[in-house]
Each structure stands twice: as structure tokens, then as C-alpha cells.
Motif scaffolding. Structure first.
Motif, mmCIF file in Angstrom:
data_model
loop_
_atom_site.group_PDB
_atom_site.id
_atom_site.type_symbol
_atom_site.label_atom_id
_atom_site.label_comp_id
_atom_site.label_asym_id
_atom_site.label_seq_id
_atom_site.Cartn_x
_atom_site.Cartn_y
_atom_site.Cartn_z
ATOM 1 N N LEU A 363 0.820 -1.213 0.000
ATOM 2 C CA LEU A 363 0.000 0.000 0.000
ATOM 3 C C LEU A 363 0.857 1.267 0.000
ATOM 4 C CD1 LEU A 363 -2.727 -0.995 2.649
ATOM 5 C CD2 LEU A 363 -2.897 -1.100 0.153
ATOM 6 N N SER A 378 -6.530 0.761 -0.271
ATOM 7 C CA SER A 378 -6.558 0.937 1.183
ATOM 8 C C SER A 378 -6.552 -0.390 1.928
ATOM 9 C CB SER A 378 -7.786 1.754 1.596
ATOM 10 O OG SER A 378 -8.914 0.911 1.718
ATOM 11 N N ARG A 379 -6.757 -1.489 1.186
ATOM 12 C CA ARG A 379 -6.875 -2.777 1.871
ATOM 13 C C ARG A 379 -6.174 -3.892 1.108
ATOM 14 N NH1 ARG A 379 -9.119 -2.743 7.145
ATOM 15 N NH2 ARG A 379 -9.926 -0.627 7.228
ATOM 16 N N VAL A 380 -5.669 -4.858 1.868
ATOM 17 C CA VAL A 380 -5.050 -6.031 1.275
ATOM 18 C C VAL A 380 -5.789 -7.283 1.756
ATOM 19 C CG1 VAL A 380 -2.936 -7.399 1.065
ATOM 20 C CG2 VAL A 380 -2.802 -4.895 1.194
ATOM 21 N N PHE A 381 -6.263 -8.068 0.803
ATOM 22 C CA PHE A 381 -6.890 -9.353 1.098
ATOM 23 C C PHE A 381 -5.943 -10.440 0.600
ATOM 24 C CE2 PHE A 381 -9.578 -12.996 0.815
ATOM 25 C CZ PHE A 381 -10.659 -12.776 1.658
ATOM 26 N N PHE A 382 -5.655 -11.407 1.435
ATOM 27 C CA PHE A 382 -4.695 -12.452 1.068
ATOM 28 C C PHE A 382 -5.406 -13.722 0.619
ATOM 29 C CE2 PHE A 382 -2.658 -9.765 4.236
ATOM 30 C CZ PHE A 382 -1.382 -9.593 3.751
ATOM 31 N N LEU A 394 -13.473 -10.583 -8.124
ATOM 32 C CA LEU A 394 -14.782 -10.590 -8.782
ATOM 33 C C LEU A 394 -15.902 -10.446 -7.756
ATOM 34 C CD1 LEU A 394 -13.947 -13.400 -11.347
ATOM 35 C CD2 LEU A 394 -14.564 -11.036 -11.940
ATOM 36 N N MET A 396 -15.641 -8.951 -4.885
ATOM 37 C CA MET A 396 -15.580 -7.558 -4.432
ATOM 38 C C MET A 396 -16.266 -6.631 -5.435
ATOM 39 S SD MET A 396 -11.629 -7.065 -3.209
ATOM 40 C CE MET A 396 -10.956 -7.764 -1.699
ATOM 41 N N ALA A 657 -7.666 -3.525 -2.668
ATOM 42 C CA ALA A 657 -8.950 -2.863 -2.922
ATOM 43 C C ALA A 657 -8.925 -1.443 -2.393
ATOM 44 C CB ALA A 657 -10.083 -3.645 -2.260
ATOM 45 N N ILE A 661 -14.455 0.259 -2.279
ATOM 46 C CA ILE A 661 -14.822 -1.156 -2.450
ATOM 47 C C ILE A 661 -14.956 -1.816 -1.074
ATOM 48 C CG2 ILE A 661 -14.008 -3.390 -3.299
ATOM 49 C CD1 ILE A 661 -14.785 -1.617 -5.614
ATOM 50 N N PHE A 662 -13.965 -1.581 -0.227
ATOM 51 C CA PHE A 662 -13.988 -2.195 1.108
ATOM 52 C C PHE A 662 -15.241 -1.799 1.882
ATOM 53 C CE2 PHE A 662 -12.752 -1.857 5.663
ATOM 54 C CZ PHE A 662 -12.602 -3.208 5.920
#
Lengths: 808, 808
Positions: A363, A378-382, A394, A396, A657, A661-662
């Protein structure tokens, strides 16, 4: 890697200095000779006066053994100091390569037994300063470790063994002098057998006061030599016949077993494994590439004819994952540290430092020397791989669209309408409609059903019963070097007619990739008009409903390494964002909620459709940029990274994201409104730690001003592959086009059939395979992918081999 | 893990014996005291006469420092020998635990600075024989490594550092004596700063012939003491003010930084990461579990109130992945070895030894001490997680059905019909039909769209736009301990009416899980009749088309830990296989190809429908069995494993398939008929090597006759959780039912609402959290999952805490 059936080669490492390495190496040579083998001995680097050198010791006590020293320094200190003192400067990496080359050449001349004795301990610095264990790693010789029988020797022996093993060495035996006082041999014997199956041999000869370590130096040389001869005889024979002779028998067996394993590795895999994306009926057991190990840019592959290991170029960067080559010791150490600190720890509602560090670096919260790929996010999804990262993206994107354009707060009818249709049917007198993706023809996003559904139908998806292809895919113009010139080529399209001639040509790649400048050209207006018209038709006339724009920026990989015109992608994104009016009316016939006003919103809020960048293949310097955003001059709302992300070592992926989106997923405290997706090993510390180390290596690379691309044309379109070479290729008969960007070289063969299914390139690939270059097929496209630290020599050799084959 | 804001604790390790560890430890104590801190010193294990012990050295030269020795052996050899010689027998593991307990207790009493000096080198054996680095790992104290300034010291220091780091220790500083001759300090200083950011301090004091290592022993004790005092003064102050005083300032800063990182770890993660399967709106930053590290069954979690680390039980086995606890050193070493040997190497058409070994062990080609989970299978397909493994399984199964029951060789009409319907519509006058799965209500197979589609609709899938739910799900009777008795309870079903009373009761779990015996009971007939009738209705009346039977055998995990009646699952499989007539007629109205005859086929060929076992959660001893096939008495055609498979360290999954499934995909040499699925890191050597080591540990566990379950009731239904305890729980008010099998304990709370969405258990989970037991919510179900080596003490404590909370 060096392994040849005809020569049983071993490197002898010492757990410490002064543990008897030369004694055991000499003894092994003697015992091998006694077993009737031809024996040769090599000291790659020796320090101290020549007459005191190990080779001279060997000449005295094993005159039947041919001994060689590659590099000799007179000062008896560590080679890196001796080298500095001898030359006044530290030797560079080229000298390391020379030593390796020398050892390899020497080995190739041997038959029987070859013993390579290292200098000092496991990590004693080589002349360049590199750890000796790292220096010799390209050869990965079967290893004999001489343990320490001193007080504390358990510790030094075990630590040395761990350092060797984490560099991928196979340790065939540990030899040490017996010690009743400390019992190192007993302790290590039990432990190493139990944990690693490594036998420990406690060996000595007749010596002062008994049987064990060598005698202390006698008053005269003659007496000394005589005592040592007696000692060696005892060391080889052993008190009970179990001396070094038994070690040699064990090493002979290991050598035979190792060859047998390699001989059957391919066939057994062929018979019991199921390869990904592979038609097994097209393989025979002989086709299998049996990989013994890998280092840098090469595999060590088994050659059944010569019964030896070849260095084969990993020309697809192992499915596009490698960036600093195989078995990089810093990545190994990062993985080992995280494994030792955490193992894996669950992630929901929890935090671990490697995951946080990785998130902050992606980020930009923790800045690096290059632009953070997720500076806009602003966000990280693993998750675990590119395909799952795209499934997450998709979910999201489409859910964000669904909540903005068909909000739950609507009427009962709206609510029913936006429910996923469990079965086909119609609602409110009109057919129920998918939330579709807008994408490009030729794109690829992974093999799980959701990721497949985001790609256009093909002969491949025909055979997947649950594939649905939920989207509309535009035919993008692409860049191709043809006859030495970069053209924009438009494929035929149902949506518009750009004609059959090139839409434009460029004198240089830099020009083609200068999107900002090209935005003002007439072609930009043409693209804009065509896309606008198509979108209007899709939404207004065809009543289609879109939830996301999904792109592989710059290059579509699995679809054939298509170098999409970046201007087209930029305009497409701009138009989609400008046409919120269009997407907001998708549900107009049944709408009962007002679309949010286009103004008064934060600039970071997504507009039109959430834009998804699939940078799984294209990101993190694969194409020379940390992210395609640097070229396109715009940012996505969601982006996926994998492959290089985890340094080409273990699976890991992220979906980035933006805040808008978050926020969609925490508008209510209801669990059902959260992003209900997760995998057991989400944000596993090992993967995150390796990813952090990869980013550190990238950071160091960019900071080094001597990094070639940096010097040449940092920030502009550049390539590891020589531009003149690419242009030459593009002029050859049989070559339709060529392109190179970053680490990727693409050659499109002239073949009317075309497409992935084509087998046009198979002959070329087979020919290159015989030159130890392993490439993966991709229809009529041949591509080569290097790492970010591939030596120039390898690039040049590869280019020469390709050019020669293509000319022939 | 031991970290407390009020005490700056360090352990001092030596790279070797005789490198000055006690000198530096004493110096650090003096320098800390000089900085105004209260200082305490601990020697956990000391060998040699008491008056020569390090503690006594400290008493002489740092009398202001409180010094303690936990265990003292008089013989100056390694503690494991000293212990043997003192007691005549090796101490057992309990003694290790006592030492750790002693160190922890001592630390909790300290303020200011606490220095723990280890014995010998990094791997010097503790009294039990365990490596000292492993022994002290549960505390993971910030570490000072004393390096060796001797010839060869670069190597021993670096190897020691690597061994410490691969056990997850943070090394705050390396201290060593300066050496102009060998330059170890200069070399290590550059290297460690560059690669790990670890500062190296080369320090000494006034000594014989200058400034450096301590003086040699003086003739009299008084002179000796005086010389050493002078030396210490110099060591602390340094020649230029940069002595140990500066090291103490550095360590103070590291302590402060470490606490600051821990303080913000949770909040920063809360702000920048997106957790899997989590509603962020339900969290505050204070709710985040900040995990500093983990070991065995526990996390070290940051406690903001006490500003220290708590040992928190990982009661969900980190999302069901752990089997030998966190940070097992053998798994770390296996991972590091594979990383050093290969990094990652691509798999299609290739072979690597860890992947082959894993395949052969799963298939039984390389036998282990327990039944191979895939003894019935012929192929192993690798992917990254349970969800991708299930996507692969579904593609395998459905394509096999499609090719048998609607072969491509059919008419044009057939071909059109079996094409995946890209859009809804009708064909040949009848609605186009899905290839559906037959499954059970409450099942869960992962979060990618294909895996989701194999599960019944729920409030969760309502919010996933692309979810379709392609199947039919039967309501399975389940086992539940109620009021101390194991009942079979049938949920309401649209398919049959089993009434509301229990279908049966058992005196013991063993009886319930004796499927073979229960096959002859009237209930088996009832099940058989009900399932047959339902299948006939679904296929003949409802015209549905099935491609696979998909089951989580024995226990449905994420669906609420439902202990499905194994007899029901067995009968379901038997009926599906017996009714090939039914499934073959699925396409009868448009059929033009004959179903293969039921006889004359190999017994290994699938019949009826391919049967898929999702053993991602249930397999590999999670429920006490290597595979549920041991209980059900029948084998699947396809099975998936993940989670425990890779030892709870890194992502890896496999899909096993029988030869008749595999052959479907190589009937023609066409690439499009292959299984076109793959991920970049398919069969990554690190994951496969860790999986092999996990299987080795399982093998050793089963071979050890002292393994509790083995002794008690190997092969029968057994549990780590006490049966009497489970029965007691099931009698409590507020508890609807309880069950335990293998490592899993399930408690269903009485709650009319029920279901996953329920928040009934949240209060209980919060209460347990305050007792340092971390569990994951699962609606009105509370479950605890242990590892296969969880100590009895932890099991007992957990049971007691649960019972106390449930009674209150």
C-alpha cells in the motif's frame, strides 16, 4: 549441478576449522584407492604456503591420488582476506564464476572418485567474500561433513549441517573423531540418523595414547610422516574393519541409489502424478523432465543418455514465478525464520507482523524505492494463488456494483430480481440477467470456475461443464514488432471496424508506451468513440448488466502473450468511468433506487464500474514496472498480485482494494454482508515473509544505480532482451512478429492456424530443448522469460540459440 | 513467549564454546547497571564445579547483580552428559518443561534488565538431550549472539545465527572481540547489517598487548581479579565511549521498538488488511488478536493492559491446519531444505523428488505405518488449497459422467445438448439441464465459485452474485451425545419422514462407528429404501441430471461440525453405485449412446456416479483416522486433502483420483480433452517436502506404541477428549449435545435460533478468551481442536475451563 554416473564426486565440508577435514579427505582418497577406484582430489581454494597446503599433504600420504589446487593464496587466513591482501581489492563475482567453472571442468575430466575439499568451515568466505556454501551451490555436490569432536562440537556440527541443508545439499555422511569425554559422536549419531537419516561415522587411527585423533607432531619430519602413515592405515582399515573403507562402501551405495532415483524419477511421476494443464496421452516416460534441483536460472535435469545432470535453462521462469532465480538463499532464510517464529497462524480477526509488513509495503505505508503497486488502495486481502485472488476480486467488484445499482433497500420486486438466479427463468417479464464482466478477448484469469467465467469461451472451456462465460469481451488492438517496426494491429471485431491495416506505427517502444502523450492523438478519439458506441449498444439495446471491468494490463499472458495497445486499455478505463449514467440505468426498467450522484464523491470512489487489474502475471517488474499503472497513467479499484509476489518460492496472492470497495462490505454489521471468502492458510507468515524479502531484494535492486535498466531508461519501456535482436527476429521469414518488454521476449511464428491449440512451435521447442533451453508451449507463440538478475551471458546465449534456430 | 514491558530480557547465546559468552553477559549486566537499571542474571543450566560457575564469576565482578542458577551439574561437560552422569539416566521431557517453567517464573519476578545466559553453543544439548535452542524456544527471548573472533569464527558465527533464526529468534545484536588478524568483526558487520539488519559490535577492553580479548590468567587470584576488573571497565566504557554502554542503548531501543510494534500491530492490521470471512464492522481495533509468534499449541498474543505477551491456546488449530503444533523444527528444516534445493520448479511434464515422494506415500507405493489414504487411487493432482482441490475434483467427476452418459460420439443433437449452456434457455423442447452434484445439506467445500456451487444455498451464498447452487442436497441423520447417550437424530427433510424421535441410540461411540456391523440392521434398510426412492424421483420425475456424489465423510466441518451418521453415508454411496441404471437414463429422452455394461468392468472403475470425498478437514488423523474410508468401509473415486497435509505450515492440497477417472482425460491425444487446470506453484517442492515430513511424523507417531490412542483403541472411534467429560457436558442445561472424535470436541449450545448466523456462542467465546483460550465462532456450536501432540495438561485445563464456563 554436477553428477555423472562415471564419477563418484563428494565435497568435504568441515563443521569448523581444525576438525580434521584434510585428514578425512586424505583418508577417503586412500580408502577409495584401496577399493580399486581411480581417485582425484581438488582443493578449489587454498590459503597458506604451498608446501603446507592440503594438496601437498596429500602428495605425501596418498601419492597415487592426482591432486589439483585451483587458487592458492600464501597467507594462511580466510580466502577473502588472502585475496584482498594479494590483490589489494576484493575480487568480484566473476571470480566466483571462474572458480565454479574450474571445479566443473575438473569434475568433467574425472572417472572413479573425485574429492573436493573446501577451505575452513561451511561459511568460510570465498575469495569474493561469498559464503563458500553459497559459492559451491551451483554444483550441489554430494556432501561429506567432517564434524567436530571438541567440547561444543555437537553445536558447531549441528549448526553447520543445518546451514548446508538449508542450501539444499544432501549430506551423505558425517565423519568425526571419537570422543569418550564429550560423546559428540554418540549424540550426533542418534540425532542425525533419527531426524535426517544421515549416518555418523566416528573414526580414528592409532594415535598418542590410543585410537582416535591424529598423533601430535613428532620431533622430526621423518618420524612425523611415519606416525601419520601408520595412523592413516588404521583410519582406513578401522579397528574392526569398520574404518573409512566402510564409509566408502556407504558412499558408493549412496551414489548408486542417487542415480537409480534419478533414473526412475521421471517414469514414476509419469505413472502416478497428474500434471496440470497437460494431455498425458501426448507424453511418453522419456519426455519427462526429471529435475534433480535448481539454482539461479537453471534446472539440473537428468540426462538418461549420458547418465548425468545437465544445466537446463528455465526459460519460462517456472510458469512465470521466478524473479531472482531458484533457491535464493535470502528467500530460504526468510521462509525458515517465519516457519520458526510462527509456523502458520490463523488470520481472521488476528494480526501477524509479516502479513502487516507486506500489506504496508504494497500500500506504500512503508515506502520502497519504487512506486507502491497499491498506492491507490486501502486494503489487502490475502489468498493462495492468482485464480483465488481473482475470485476474490470478482466478488468484491460485482457485489459493489450490485449494491450501488440494485440496492437491497429497494422494493420486494428489486430484491427478488437481484437475488442470484438459482435456476434459469424469467422475472418480471424479462429474462433474468447475469452480473457480467466487461473484458478483453484473449484474457486469462485462472482455472477455478469463477475466474474462468470471467474469460471468453474457448475450445478449452467447452469441456468444463460448469463454465458459463459471464461477460462480454472486446477485441483489443495490440502492439507487434513486424519487419523491424512496432505496429498497432487491430484484430477483426464484431463491435467496430478498424480495417486491416496497422492503426499506427512507432519508431520505438518508448513512443508506443508513452500513453500520456498519445491521449491527444486521433487514434485516442477513435478508440473513445468505438468503445462508447459498443457500451451503449450492450447496455441499452442488448439489455446486458455489467458488474466489473476486468483487465490484464499491458500483456495478456496465457492468451498468447498479446501486447495490448496500452492506449486502448487506458481509453477503455476512462470511458467506463465516465459512463456511470449508462451502468446506473442497467436496472432502469425495474429500478426503484436512485444512483448516487456522480459529483460530491471522493475521487477515490469507484465510478462506472469497479476496474479490476489482474497483475498476477504482469506485476512486480515482470514487464519492467512495479505496476502497469505507471504506464497506463490511471489506477484500478481492485488489483491482484501473485507469482513474483512470493519470490517464486511458495504460493501466495493478494487482492488490493480501494476504500470505497472495502466499505461496501461493512455498510451493515451483518455477517452476511461481509466478504465471505477465506482459505485456511490466508496470510500465512512463511509466504508473507518471503514476499517481504522479495520486495526488499527488488528495493535493493532499484537502489543500486548499476542496475542496467535503471541506468539505461528507468521509467520508460525497456527490456532485458536486446532491442536490435528483437527487430532482427521480426524480419525473419517464419516470424510473424516479435516483442520484448521487461523480462519477457515473445516471438509469434507465422502460422495461419494460430491460437493456443496450435502445435506450430513444437519443433522449435524440441530443438531448443536439445540445447538445454526449456520453454513452455503457447500455441504458435514462443516466449522466453528471464529473472531480474539473469546474467548477461545467459541472455546472450539464449538469444544466439533462438536466432540460429529461427534462421535454420 | 516471554516479553514484558517492565523487563528488558535477553538471552545470550554463544556461537561456540569459549567465545566469551560469560564475559559479554557479565559486561552487559555491568553496563545495564551503569545505565541505572536493576539487573538480574540467570543461568538456567550450569555445568562444572559451583565455584567455577558463571554465576560465581558474576558475583565477583558484578556483585550488584542478582544472579540465579536453576540447575547445576558438577561435571564440566555438556548438560545432557552431566545429567546422565549425575542421575544415571537421561532426564525426560518433563524436565525440559520444568526448566522452561523455572525461567518463565524467574522472568516474571524481574524488573529492569534480565539476562539469561545459555550453556555452551546454540545447539548444546539441554539435560534431556534436546538442543538448547529448541528448549528455550517457547520463551523466544530477544537474543544476543556472542560471535567467535577465532580463525573460522565467521563460519561458526554465521551458522549459529542461521540455526537461531530458523527457530524464529530475533537477534538484536552480535557481540565479539575485535580481531585484526582475521577480521571476523568487519566481515560479519557488513554481511549481517546488509542481509538481516543485525548490528555487529566488536568490543573488548584493555588486555595483554593492547585492547581486545580478556587478559590471560594472572599468577595470583588477586592479580587476576584486578586485571579483569580493569578489563570490564574498559569493555563497558569502550575506548571511544562506544563500549557495551552503546550496546545497552541499542538493546533498550530494540526493546522499546518491539513493544511499539506490538502495540500497533493490531490497529494497523485492522486499518489496512481485509480479513477472510469476517465482518469488519463487528470489530474494534481492541478486538484484534495481535500474534507475536507461536509455539506448540499456543500463540504469544499481545496484552495491551499488561503490556506483555500472553500464552493463548490456539483452540481452532489455526483454522484446522495444525497437527504437531506451531513452529515444529522438523517442518521448518524440511521447508528450508527444499527451498535451498529447488526454490520452486514448474510441474507440467516435469518431475521433482518431493512431489513424487508425496504422491507415492499418499497412494501407498511407499508404505507407511498407517493405511495410505489413497490406497484405492492411481493419480495425484496437486493444487493450493481445499477449494481449488475441490474445483479439480468437480471437473474430474462431472467430466467423467458427461463422457460416459452423454458421449461426444453421439449425434449432433447430443453434442449440442451436452455443451455447457452459456446462457439459459431450452434445447430440444426441454429445459437445458445442469450437471448437478448430489450432496448433503450443511456441507461446505470452499469459497471459489465452483466449490460454492457444490453446496446448498444459504444466507451467505445469497450475497454472491455468481453462486448457482448446482445440486441436490439430502438431509442426513447425525450422531449427537445427548444426556450422556449417543443418539441418531434425523433433521426434517422434504425427501422422507424419519419422524422426530431418535432413530437409534448407542452405548458407546465404538458401536456407532461400527459401520460394518450396522449394515445388517433394519435402519440400514430404511436408509436404503428412502435414498432409492428419492433418487428415482429426482431423476425420473424431476428429470435432474447428476454428475457426482460429493461428501464430507463423517463430519461436516464449516456447516456446524455435524457428525453425520456414517451408516447413512455408507448406504448413500452403495445405492448411488448400485443405480447406474438410473444415472445412465438421465439423458434417455435424447440418448443415442449405450451406457457401458455394468459387468465385465474392472472393480476399480467408478459406477453410478463418481464419488468425491472432501477430506480436506476430516482426513489425516483430524478425526483419528488417516482417512474416513477406514470407518465407512468403502472408498471414493476422487478425494481431496489439504490443511494437515502440509503440516499446518504452507498451502498445499491434493486431489486423488482412481485410474478410471484419470483415463477419461487421456482417451484422446487432444489437448482440449485433458484436465485443463493448473496453478503456478503446482506441486511446489517446499510444500511437498513439508507434507512428506508431516507424513513421517505421523508415521513415527503411529509406530510409537506409547502413543495414547494407539494403546487405547487403535482403529476404533477414539478421541483426545475425555469421554466422561463429553457425557457430563451433554447433560448440562444450555448444552443441546456434545461429541468428540479424534482431535475434535464439539459442543452444541441450546439455542432455538441455531445455524451459523447465530451469535449464541459469542459470550462463551469471550469468557474463554479472557482465560487465554482462543476459539473461532461457528453459530451456536462451540468447538475445540487440538493437535496430535497436545500435552495432556493442556487438554485437561481446557476441559476444566469449558466445563466451569458452561456450568456458570
Amino acid at each position: 549441478m554436477a553428477l555423472f554416473a562415471r564419477v563418484r564426486a563428494h565435497q568435504v565440508f568441515g563443521a569448523d576449522t581444525d576438525v580434521g577435514k584434510t585428514i578425512f579427505a586424505t583418508g577417503l582418497a586412500l580408502a577409495s584407492a584401496a577399493a580399486g577406484e581411480r581417485v582425484a582430489y581438488l582443493k578449489p581454494v587454498s590459503t597458506g604456503p604451498a608446501h603446507e597446503a592440503d594438496a601437498s599433504h596429500l602428495a605425501t600420504f596418498a601419492p597415487q591420488v592426482a591432486s589439483t589446487t585451483l587458487v592458492q593464496f600464501s597467507d594462511p587466513v580466510s580466502p577473502h582476506l588472502a585475496a584482498t591482501q594479494a590483490t589489494g581489492a576484493l575480487p568480484d563475482e566473476a571470480q566466483d564464476a571462474q572458480i565454479i567453472h574450474g571445479v566443473r571442468q575438473w569434475l568433467m575430466q574425472q572417472h572413479g572418485t573425485a574429492i573436493v575439499e573446501t577451505a575452513g568451515g561451511v561459511h568460510s568466505p570465498a575469495p569474493s567474500g561469498l559464503s563458500q556454501a553459497d559459492l559451491l551451490r551451483p554444483l550441489r555436490l554430494p556432501t561429506v561433513l567432517v564434524g567436530s569432536s571438541k567440547l561444543g562440537g555437537i553445536g558447531t556440527t549441528r549448526a553447520a549441517l543445518e546451514s548446508l541443508r538449508m542450501r539444499g545439499y544432501d549430506i551423505d555422511a558425517v565423519l568425526l573423531f571419537p570422543s569418550e569425554r564429550y560423546g559428540n559422536d554418540v549424540y550426533l549419531g542418534r540425532l542425525l540418523e533419527e531426524e535426517h537419516g544421515i549416518p555418523v561415522f566416528a573414526l580414528g587411527g592409532p594415535s598418542d595414547g590410543g585410537w582416535g585423533a591424529p598423533p601430535i607432531r613428532a620431533p622430526t619430519t621423518a618420524e612425523d610422516v611415519a606416525a601419520m602413515r601408520t595412523y592413516y592405515a588404521g583410519l582406513v582399515a578401522g579397528r574392526d574393519g569398520g574404518g573409512l573403507g566402510s564409509v566408502v562402501r556407504h558412499l558408493q551405495k549412496r551414489h548408486t541409489d542417487r542415480l537409480a532415483e534419478l533414473r526412475t524419477l521421471g517414469t514414476r511421476t509419469y505413472e502416478q502424478c497428474w500434471w496440470p494443464f497437460t494431455q498425458h496421452a501426448r507424453y511418453t516416460p522419456q519426455d519427462v523432465m526429471a529435475i534433480d534441483s535448481a539454482h539461479g536460472d537453471t534446472f539440473a535435469t537428468y540426462n538418461a543418455t549420458s547418465q548425468s545432470l545437465d544445466a537446463t535453462l528455465d526459460g519460462s521462469a517456472s510458469w512465470w514465478t521466478q524473479c531472482f532465480g531458484h533457491a535464493h538463499p535470502r528467500l530460504t532464510q526468510a521462509a525458515a525464520y517465519a516457519a520458526g517464529r510462527y509456523g502458520h497462524v490463523l488470520f481472521p480477526g488476528a494480526a501477524n507482523q509479516p502479513a502487516l509488513d507486506l500489506a504496508e509495503r504494497l500500500l506504500g505505508t512503508q515506502p520502497l524505492a519504487f512506486p507502491a503497486p497499491g498506492s491507490w488502495a486501502s486494503r489487502v486481502f490475502f489468498s493462495d494463488d492468482g485464480s483465488t485472488a481473482m475470485e476474490v476480486a470478482l466478488k468484491m467488484a460485482i457485489q459493489s456494483s450490485a449494491r450501488r445499482y440494485a440496492p437491497q433497500a429497494g422494493s420486494k420486486a428489486t430484491q427478488q430480481r437481484i437475488r442470484p438466479g438459482r435456476a434459469a427463468g424469467s422475472l418480471g417479464g424479462r429474462p433474468e440477467r447475469e452480473w457480467e464482466v466487461l473484458g478483453l478477448q484473449g484474457s486469462y484469469h485462472g482455472d477455478t470456475i469463477g475466474a474462468m467465467d470471467a474469460c471468453e469461451p474457448s475450445t478449452y472451456s467447452d469441456h468444463v461443464a460448469w463454465y458459463r462465460g459471464r461477460g462480454y469481451w472486446l477485441a483489443p488492438p495490440a502492439l507487434a514488432t513486424r519487419n523491424g517496426q512496432v505496429d498497432i494491429v487491430a484484430p477483426p471485431s464484431e463491435d467496430w471496424d478498424f480495417g486491416t491495416k496497422p492503426l499506427g506505427s512507432f519508431a520505438s517502444m518508448e513512443e508506443a508506451y508513452d500513453v500520456e502523450k498519445r491521449l491527444g492523438t486521433p487514434l485516442a478519439d477513435e478508440y473513445r468513440a468505438a468503445i462508447n458506441a459498443t457500451l451503449e449498444r450492450l447496455v441499452i439495446v442488448d439489455c446486458r448488466r455489467f458488474g466489473a471491468l476486468v483487465l490484464e494490463p499491458l500483456v495478456m499472458g496465457a492468451g498468447g502473450m498479446v501486447f495490448v495497445d496500452p492506449l486502448f486499455q487506458r481509453i477503455l478505463i476512462d470511458v467506463v468511468r465516465a459512463r456511470e449514467d449508462l451502468f446506473a440505468m442497467q436496472d432502469a426498467p425495474l429500478r426503484d433506487a436512485v444512483s448516487p450522484a456522480a459529483d460530491g464523491r471522493s475521487p477515490s470512489e469507484w465510478r462506472g464500474l469497479p476496474v479490476v487489474f489482474d497483475e498476477v502475471f504482469t506485476g512486480l517488474f515482470r514487464l519492467g514496472y512495479a505496476s502497469a499503472t505507471e504506464v497506463l497513467g490511471t489506477t484500478p479499484d481492485i488489483a491482484c498480485y501473485a507469482k513474483i509476489l512470493s519470490g517464486g518460492l511458495v504460493p501466495l496472492s493478494v487482492t488490493l482494494a480501494s476504500s470505497s470497495i472495502f466499505d461496501t462490505f461493512r455498510q451493515t454489521p451483518e455477517k452476511v454482508h461481509a466478504l465471505l471468502h477465506g482459505h485456511s492458510y490466508t496470510a500465512h507468515p512463511v509466504g508473507c515473509a518471503v514476499a517481504n524479502e522479495t520486495l526488499s531484494l527488488l528495493d535493493e535492486m532499484v537502489r543500486r544505480k548499476d542496475w542496467a535498466p535503471f541506468q539505461a531508461q528507468w521509467g520508460a519501456a525497456w527490456s532485458f532482451w536486446d532491442r536490435a535482436f528483437v527487430e532482427r527476429l521480426s524480419r525473419l521469414d517464419g516470424v510473424a512478429s516479435a516483442m520484448a518488454l521487461g523480462t519477457v521476449l515473445k516471438i509469434e511464428l507465422a502460422d495461419a492456424a494460430g491460437g493456443y491449440a496450435s502445435t506450430a512451435a513444437e519443433g522449435l521447442l524440441a530443438a531448443l530443448r536439445s540445447e538445454h533451453i526449456h520453454l513452455r508451449p503457447l500455441g504458435n507463440v514462443v516466449y522466453v522469460m528471464c529473472s531480474l538478475n539473469t546474467p548477461q551471458a545467459i541472455l546472450s546465449q539464449t538469444q544466439a540459440a533462438l536466432e540460429a534456430q529461427l534462421r535454420s
